[in-house]
Design a protein around this motif. Structure first.
Motif, PDB file in Angstrom:
ATOM      1  N   UNK A 103       0.830  -1.196   0.000  1.00  0.00           N
ATOM      2  CA  UNK A 103       0.000   0.000   0.000  1.00  0.00           C
ATOM      3  C   UNK A 103       0.869   1.252   0.000  1.00  0.00           C
ATOM      4  N   UNK A 104       0.391   2.280  -0.711  1.00  0.00           N
ATOM      5  CA  UNK A 104       1.114   3.548  -0.792  1.00  0.00           C
ATOM      6  C   UNK A 104       0.163   4.724  -0.614  1.00  0.00           C
ATOM      7  N   UNK A 105       0.616   5.684   0.182  1.00  0.00           N
ATOM      8  CA  UNK A 105      -0.064   6.969   0.308  1.00  0.00           C
ATOM      9  C   UNK A 105       0.471   7.845  -0.830  1.00  0.00           C
ATOM     10  N   UNK A 106      -0.397   8.184  -1.802  1.00  0.00           N
ATOM     11  CA  UNK A 106       0.016   8.963  -2.973  1.00  0.00           C
ATOM     12  C   UNK A 106      -0.483  10.409  -2.850  1.00  0.00           C
ATOM     13  N   UNK A 107      -0.311  10.968  -1.661  1.00  0.00           N
ATOM     14  CA  UNK A 107      -0.742  12.336  -1.376  1.00  0.00           C
ATOM     15  C   UNK A 107       0.157  13.320  -2.123  1.00  0.00           C
ATOM     16  N   UNK A 108      -0.435  14.194  -2.932  1.00  0.00           N
ATOM     17  CA  UNK A 108       0.361  15.133  -3.732  1.00  0.00           C
ATOM     18  C   UNK A 108       1.033  16.208  -2.881  1.00  0.00           C
ATOM     19  N   UNK A 109       0.738  16.257  -1.579  1.00  0.00           N
ATOM     20  CA  UNK A 109       1.435  17.192  -0.691  1.00  0.00           C
ATOM     21  C   UNK A 109       2.751  16.611  -0.184  1.00  0.00           C
ATOM     22  N   UNK A 110       3.001  15.343  -0.489  1.00  0.00           N
ATOM     23  CA  UNK A 110       4.248  14.693  -0.087  1.00  0.00           C
ATOM     24  C   UNK A 110       5.259  14.739  -1.228  1.00  0.00           C
ATOM     25  N   UNK A 111       6.522  14.644  -0.871  1.00  0.00           N
ATOM     26  CA  UNK A 111       7.589  14.683  -1.883  1.00  0.00           C
ATOM     27  C   UNK A 111       7.707  13.387  -2.672  1.00  0.00           C
ATOM     28  N   UNK A 148      10.617   8.242   5.486  1.00  0.00           N
ATOM     29  CA  UNK A 148       9.315   8.699   5.014  1.00  0.00           C
ATOM     30  C   UNK A 148       9.481   9.951   4.155  1.00  0.00           C
ATOM     31  N   UNK A 149       8.681  10.101   3.092  1.00  0.00           N
ATOM     32  CA  UNK A 149       8.722  11.350   2.336  1.00  0.00           C
ATOM     33  C   UNK A 149       8.188  12.494   3.201  1.00  0.00           C
ATOM     34  N   UNK A 150       8.692  13.680   2.948  1.00  0.00           N
ATOM     35  CA  UNK A 150       8.267  14.836   3.742  1.00  0.00           C
ATOM     36  C   UNK A 150       7.167  15.586   3.035  1.00  0.00           C
ATOM     37  N   UNK A 151       6.512  16.451   3.801  1.00  0.00           N
ATOM     38  CA  UNK A 151       5.549  17.358   3.189  1.00  0.00           C
ATOM     39  C   UNK A 151       6.309  18.344   2.313  1.00  0.00           C
ATOM     40  N   UNK A 168      14.934  16.390  -2.855  1.00  0.00           N
ATOM     41  CA  UNK A 168      14.257  15.976  -4.082  1.00  0.00           C
ATOM     42  C   UNK A 168      13.915  14.511  -3.952  1.00  0.00           C
ATOM     43  N   UNK A 169      12.931  14.087  -4.717  1.00  0.00           N
ATOM     44  CA  UNK A 169      12.510  12.695  -4.618  1.00  0.00           C
ATOM     45  C   UNK A 169      12.072  12.189  -5.972  1.00  0.00           C
ATOM     46  N   UNK A 170      12.518  10.998  -6.337  1.00  0.00           N
ATOM     47  CA  UNK A 170      12.058  10.383  -7.576  1.00  0.00           C
ATOM     48  C   UNK A 170      10.561  10.157  -7.445  1.00  0.00           C
ATOM     49  N   UNK A 171       9.818  10.482  -8.473  1.00  0.00           N
ATOM     50  CA  UNK A 171       8.369  10.287  -8.443  1.00  0.00           C
ATOM     51  C   UNK A 171       7.611  11.552  -8.128  1.00  0.00           C
ATOM     52  N   UNK A 172       8.308  12.635  -7.772  1.00  0.00           N
ATOM     53  CA  UNK A 172       7.612  13.880  -7.485  1.00  0.00           C
ATOM     54  C   UNK A 172       7.889  14.876  -8.597  1.00  0.00           C
ATOM     55  N   UNK A 173       6.852  15.267  -9.297  1.00  0.00           N
ATOM     56  CA  UNK A 173       6.999  16.258 -10.353  1.00  0.00           C
ATOM     57  C   UNK A 173       5.809  17.223 -10.270  1.00  0.00           C
ATOM     58  N   UNK A 174       6.101  18.500 -10.076  1.00  0.00           N
ATOM     59  CA  UNK A 174       5.067  19.542 -10.119  1.00  0.00           C
ATOM     60  C   UNK A 174       3.867  19.223  -9.226  1.00  0.00           C
ATOM     61  N   UNK A 175       4.112  18.818  -8.013  1.00  0.00           N
ATOM     62  CA  UNK A 175       3.022  18.590  -7.080  1.00  0.00           C
ATOM     63  C   UNK A 175       2.296  17.269  -7.266  1.00  0.00           C
ATOM     64  N   UNK A 176       2.806  16.410  -8.126  1.00  0.00           N
ATOM     65  CA  UNK A 176       2.148  15.131  -8.370  1.00  0.00           C
ATOM     66  C   UNK A 176       2.983  14.023  -7.743  1.00  0.00           C
ATOM     67  N   UNK A 177       2.315  13.082  -7.124  1.00  0.00           N
ATOM     68  CA  UNK A 177       3.029  11.943  -6.542  1.00  0.00           C
ATOM     69  C   UNK A 177       2.644  10.698  -7.324  1.00  0.00           C
ATOM     70  N   UNK A 178       3.513  10.298  -8.223  1.00  0.00           N
ATOM     71  CA  UNK A 178       3.264   9.081  -8.999  1.00  0.00           C
ATOM     72  C   UNK A 178       4.566   8.309  -9.106  1.00  0.00           C
TER      73      UNK A 178
END
Length: 201
Positions: A121-129, A179-182, A190-200
């Motif tokens: 399971x993954x939390x894909x909250x766009x407020x996270x990095x 854990x990814x940060x807000x 920086x974090x792989x998977x974070x682009x322009x406020x999107x978490x994918x």
């Protein structure tokens, strides 16, 4: 309905759920406009002189359609359905949350997705990095905590489209050491998977 500050959250929430760039703010605005027009037609059938029609329909700038209906209609295109997690009907089913595929969570103008990819399971909250790993044992506690904080939680029913992350995580497990940060907590991070406020993935 004018999707304003919550429009990008709703867009990111849907695209994170589906793991692709499937919806734009224009798409969601179009769905909202269509729902508003249908609602106006229903109200007009009750008489254009009614108080409800005059206060709601005479002011086209006032949104009638809430975002959960917009999201529900957007997901219907994919054969997916939203079910309220804490509804009496759902509670009667006595389903363990880990046996579901995904959840959409909403509080005020913020929407985000929790999704199972592979066996995790993954939390894909766009407020996270980046995506946040959620263990099976913690999932129910996390959902309960969100409910205590005032979130509405919806279960996603139906077959989600195939995606690369599902294929990769189907054959390997992720281990998350930090854990990814807000977003904004550490501007330098920086974090792989974070682009322009999107978490994918």
């Amino acid at each position: 309905m004018k999707l304003q500050e919550g429009s990008l959250c709703a867009q990111h929430c849907l695209n994170n759920l589906l793991q692709g760039e499937y919806f734009t703010p224009v798409d969601l605005s179009s769905i909202a406009h269509q729902l508003d027009e249908e609602e106006r037609m229903r109200m007009a059938e009750g008489g254009m002189a009614s108080e409800e029609y005059r206060t709601t329909c005479v002011h086209p700038s006032l949104p009638m359609t809430n975002k959960s209906k917009v999201i529900s209609n957007a997901l219907r295109v994919w054969g997916l359905e939203l079910i309220l997690f804490n509804s009496p009907e759902y509670r009667r089913l006595m389903i363990n949350p880990i046996n579901e595929k995904a959840f959409i969570c909403n509080y005020k103008e913020h929407w985000f997705t929790i999704r199972k990819l592979g066996q995790q399971w993954f939390n894909l909250n766009s407020l996270l990095t980046g995506p946040e790993l959620i263990s099976d044992t913690y999932l129910a506690l996390f959902l309960a905590q969100l409910q205590q904080e005032g979130y509405s939680i919806f279960v996603i029913r139906g077959n989600l489209p195939e995606c690369e992350a599902e294929q990769i995580l189907g054959i390997m497990r992720v281990h998350q050491h930090q854990r990814p940060r807000l977003i904004g907590e550490d501007e330098a991070q920086t974090s792989v998977g974070y682009v322009c406020g999107k978490t994918m993935f």
